[in-house]
Design a protein around this motif. Structure first.
Motif, mmCIF file in Angstrom:
data_model
loop_
_atom_site.group_PDB
_atom_site.id
_atom_site.type_symbol
_atom_site.label_atom_id
_atom_site.label_comp_id
_atom_site.label_asym_id
_atom_site.label_seq_id
_atom_site.Cartn_x
_atom_site.Cartn_y
_atom_site.Cartn_z
ATOM 1 N N GLN A 88 -26.680 10.973 -26.189
ATOM 2 C CA GLN A 88 -25.989 10.010 -27.037
ATOM 3 C C GLN A 88 -25.605 8.764 -26.247
ATOM 4 O O GLN A 88 -25.660 7.645 -26.752
ATOM 5 N N SER A 89 -25.228 8.939 -24.979
ATOM 6 C CA SER A 89 -24.697 7.837 -24.178
ATOM 7 C C SER A 89 -25.768 7.117 -23.353
ATOM 8 O O SER A 89 -25.428 6.352 -22.456
ATOM 9 N N TYR A 90 -27.058 7.373 -23.644
ATOM 10 C CA TYR A 90 -28.201 6.802 -22.933
ATOM 11 C C TYR A 90 -28.339 7.410 -21.539
ATOM 12 O O TYR A 90 -29.412 7.853 -21.158
ATOM 13 N N ALA A 91 -27.232 7.387 -20.735
ATOM 14 C CA ALA A 91 -27.220 8.014 -19.407
ATOM 15 C C ALA A 91 -28.327 7.483 -18.502
ATOM 16 O O ALA A 91 -28.976 8.243 -17.787
ATOM 17 N N ILE A 92 -28.539 6.166 -18.529
ATOM 18 C CA ILE A 92 -29.492 5.568 -17.602
ATOM 19 C C ILE A 92 -28.731 4.936 -16.450
ATOM 20 O O ILE A 92 -27.597 4.492 -16.589
ATOM 21 N N TRP A 93 -29.384 4.924 -15.278
ATOM 22 C CA TRP A 93 -28.723 4.450 -14.068
ATOM 23 C C TRP A 93 -28.533 2.940 -14.120
ATOM 24 O O TRP A 93 -29.492 2.186 -14.256
ATOM 25 N N PRO A 94 -27.294 2.438 -13.987
ATOM 26 C CA PRO A 94 -27.048 0.997 -14.104
ATOM 27 C C PRO A 94 -27.613 0.185 -12.945
ATOM 28 O O PRO A 94 -27.870 -1.014 -13.092
ATOM 29 N N HIS A 95 -27.810 0.829 -11.764
ATOM 30 C CA HIS A 95 -28.290 0.096 -10.588
ATOM 31 C C HIS A 95 -29.811 0.113 -10.465
ATOM 32 O O HIS A 95 -30.363 -0.419 -9.504
ATOM 33 N N MET A 96 -30.496 0.729 -11.439
ATOM 34 C CA MET A 96 -31.953 0.809 -11.410
ATOM 35 C C MET A 96 -32.548 -0.023 -12.538
ATOM 36 O O MET A 96 -31.972 -0.119 -13.622
ATOM 37 N N SER A 97 -33.707 -0.579 -12.287
ATOM 38 C CA SER A 97 -34.431 -1.281 -13.343
ATOM 39 C C SER A 97 -34.903 -0.285 -14.394
ATOM 40 O O SER A 97 -34.858 0.941 -14.185
ATOM 41 N N ALA A 98 -35.368 -0.815 -15.512
ATOM 42 C CA ALA A 98 -35.896 0.053 -16.557
ATOM 43 C C ALA A 98 -37.034 0.909 -16.024
ATOM 44 O O ALA A 98 -37.087 2.119 -16.263
ATOM 45 N N ARG A 99 -37.951 0.287 -15.276
ATOM 46 C CA ARG A 99 -39.078 1.032 -14.722
ATOM 47 C C ARG A 99 -38.601 2.125 -13.772
ATOM 48 O O ARG A 99 -39.071 3.271 -13.828
ATOM 49 N N ALA A 100 -37.638 1.818 -12.914
ATOM 50 C CA ALA A 100 -37.144 2.795 -11.948
ATOM 51 C C ALA A 100 -36.448 3.955 -12.647
ATOM 52 O O ALA A 100 -36.553 5.109 -12.217
ATOM 53 N N ASN A 101 -35.737 3.661 -13.733
ATOM 54 C CA ASN A 101 -35.098 4.726 -14.496
ATOM 55 C C ASN A 101 -36.129 5.696 -15.052
ATOM 56 O O ASN A 101 -35.937 6.912 -15.033
ATOM 57 N N VAL A 102 -37.240 5.145 -15.558
ATOM 58 C CA VAL A 102 -38.276 5.993 -16.151
ATOM 59 C C VAL A 102 -39.006 6.788 -15.074
ATOM 60 O O VAL A 102 -39.387 7.939 -15.285
ATOM 61 N N GLU A 103 -39.182 6.190 -13.900
ATOM 62 C CA GLU A 103 -39.872 6.880 -12.803
ATOM 63 C C GLU A 103 -39.013 7.965 -12.168
ATOM 64 O O GLU A 103 -39.542 8.873 -11.509
ATOM 65 N N PHE A 104 -37.701 7.902 -12.355
ATOM 66 C CA PHE A 104 -36.786 8.769 -11.615
ATOM 67 C C PHE A 104 -37.123 10.261 -11.725
ATOM 68 O O PHE A 104 -37.153 10.964 -10.696
ATOM 69 N N PRO A 105 -37.374 10.820 -12.927
ATOM 70 C CA PRO A 105 -37.697 12.252 -12.992
ATOM 71 C C PRO A 105 -38.957 12.607 -12.200
ATOM 72 O O PRO A 105 -39.049 13.700 -11.636
ATOM 73 N N LEU A 106 -39.925 11.702 -12.155
ATOM 74 C CA LEU A 106 -41.161 11.956 -11.423
ATOM 75 C C LEU A 106 -40.900 11.962 -9.917
ATOM 76 O O LEU A 106 -41.435 12.800 -9.188
ATOM 77 N N ARG A 107 -40.066 11.028 -9.472
ATOM 78 C CA ARG A 107 -39.753 10.975 -8.038
ATOM 79 C C ARG A 107 -38.947 12.196 -7.624
ATOM 80 O O ARG A 107 -39.155 12.754 -6.537
ATOM 81 N N ARG A 108 -38.031 12.615 -8.490
ATOM 82 C CA ARG A 108 -37.209 13.773 -8.157
ATOM 83 C C ARG A 108 -38.056 15.025 -8.014
ATOM 84 O O ARG A 108 -37.809 15.867 -7.145
ATOM 85 N N ARG A 109 -39.067 15.161 -8.883
ATOM 86 C CA ARG A 109 -39.954 16.324 -8.812
ATOM 87 C C ARG A 109 -41.075 16.134 -7.790
ATOM 88 O O ARG A 109 -41.867 17.058 -7.583
ATOM 89 N N LYS A 110 -41.140 14.931 -7.208
ATOM 90 C CA LYS A 110 -42.227 14.593 -6.280
ATOM 91 C C LYS A 110 -43.579 14.806 -6.949
ATOM 92 O O LYS A 110 -44.514 15.375 -6.364
ATOM 93 N N GLN A 111 -43.654 14.338 -8.188
ATOM 94 C CA GLN A 111 -44.858 14.530 -8.985
ATOM 95 C C GLN A 111 -45.816 13.373 -8.784
ATOM 96 O O GLN A 111 -45.552 12.254 -9.204
ATOM 97 N N GLY A 112 -46.959 13.646 -8.152
ATOM 98 C CA GLY A 112 -47.993 12.634 -7.976
ATOM 99 C C GLY A 112 -47.654 11.607 -6.910
ATOM 100 O O GLY A 112 -46.580 11.610 -6.308
ATOM 101 N N SER A 113 -48.601 10.714 -6.687
ATOM 102 C CA SER A 113 -48.407 9.637 -5.726
ATOM 103 C C SER A 113 -47.540 8.545 -6.339
ATOM 104 O O SER A 113 -47.255 8.555 -7.544
#
Length: 350
Positions: A88-113
């Motif tokens: 409900q509250s969006y819960a996106i990181w205020p210090h990250m760009s839109a692209r970085a917010n979307v990439e975050f789950p992939l980076r956390r899982r170390k998914q792909g290059s």
């Protein structure tokens, strides 16, 4: 990709039981909505599937994987469930760009290059119409744009399942309609199995394959939007889904029932103690030969709603009836006789 199976799910906070042995199976690719008022247990159920709450009892399977089994004390943490979630509250990181917010789950899982992560995020941003805003930060985006970023992030996090916890409740009415259509479009495009939580009946009817009505930690009724809208099975569901008239049957015999001071015919299933439920729009002015009930009732109060007028009718010996008629019809004068057809009446036994 598989469905979701919830078996015997229970949850107790301190000494308060908020979920009572929930059993629910969601088919692969199905979009279901958990619908009910605050405190009914819908969000707790969702959070148990996501791994944000630990059930007190029960089992949850996502696809072929058992992610919760209370008897065996098995619990798969949230980041290993490959579940996308939109809050409900969006819960996106205020210090990250839109692209970085979307990439975050992939980076956390170390998914792909790094290049693969960028490509996946770019596709998700494109799917929600936010490619042009990829380098902007949350404070540079409107509420609707931030919610689209949250949707895109959920899409890249989701392996099989998307979960939505009242994601549109902070948006204005017009934007909510546009975004609910977007949510359904993305579900169809990506083929996820989706669980959506809301208290908004219109929202649930518009986007769901199936609606699950919850009440006090239990499932009250489950069915397609049309089944829920047209054929509630309990007083609770009828009242919640908007049946303004719910009259208790005082007498019943041979297909004739008396409820709320009105005599109804053609209702062989009605029994004393049952309820007859019908919407205000089912109450039509004038008499009709084939109607289940025709009755005279003066208008005690009327409410103008633009295209329609709501009439509060006084019925002798009953609690009253609510009718909704076109404003054009009201302009011709206040009717005093009304009728209800049997096809518009739901007989409730609980």
């Amino acid at each position: 990709m598989g469905g979701i199976a919830i078996e015997g799910l229970a949850k107790t906070f301190n000494s308060t039981r908020v979920l009572h042995s929930i059993d629910l199976r969601i088919e692969r690719g199905e979009f279901i909505t958990l619908l009910g008022p605050s405190g009914c247990g819908k969000t707790t159920t969702l959070r148990c599937v996501a791994g944000l709450e630990t059930p007190s009892a029960g089992r949850i399977r996502i696809g072929e994987d058992t992610v919760v089994d209370s008897e065996l004390a098995d619990f798969t943490p949230p980041h290993r469930r490959r579940v996308g979630m939109v809050f409900q509250s969006y819960a996106i990181w205020p210090h990250m760009s839109a692209r970085a917010n979307v990439e975050f789950p992939l980076r956390r899982r170390k998914q792909g290059s790094r290049a693969e992560q960028r490509a996946i995020a770019a596709r998700a941003l494109e799917s929600v119409g936010m490619s042009a805003y990829a380098e902007r930060y949350p404070h540079e985006l409107s509420g609707g744009q931030q919610q689209r970023i949250a949707l895109a992030r959920g899409l890249v996090a989701a392996g099989e399942v998307m979960l939505y916890d009242e994601p549109l409740s902070n948006l204005d009415a017009k934007l909510r309609v546009a975004m609910r259509d977007e949510v359904r479009r993305l579900h169809d495009e990506f083929g996820h199995t989706s669980i959506y939580v809301t208290h908004d009946q219109e929202e649930a009817l518009a986007i769901s394959d199936r609606i699950v009505i919850m009440n006090a930690g239990r499932i009250e009724q489950s069915g397609t939007p049309q089944e829920i809208f047209d054929a509630p099975t309990t007083r609770y569901v009828a009242d919640f889904i908007g049946f303004e008239n719910i009259l208790t049957v005082e007498e019943a015999s041979g297909g004739i029932a008396v409820a709320g001071g009105i005599r109804f015919s053609g209702l062989p299933d009605a029994r004393p103690g049952d309820a007859l439920a019908f919407r205000s729009g089912a109450v039509s002015p004038g008499a009709h030969d084939d109607a289940a009930a025709t009755f005279d009732a003066p208008v005690a109060r009327e409410v103008y709603l633009g295209e329609d007028v709501v009439l509060h009718l006084e019925v002798a010996g009953g609690p009253g009836v609510v009718a909704r008629i076109p404003a054009q019809r009201r302009a011709q004068g206040l009717p005093e006789r009304f009728h209800v057809d049997a096809a518009d009446i739901a007989v409730l036994t609980a």
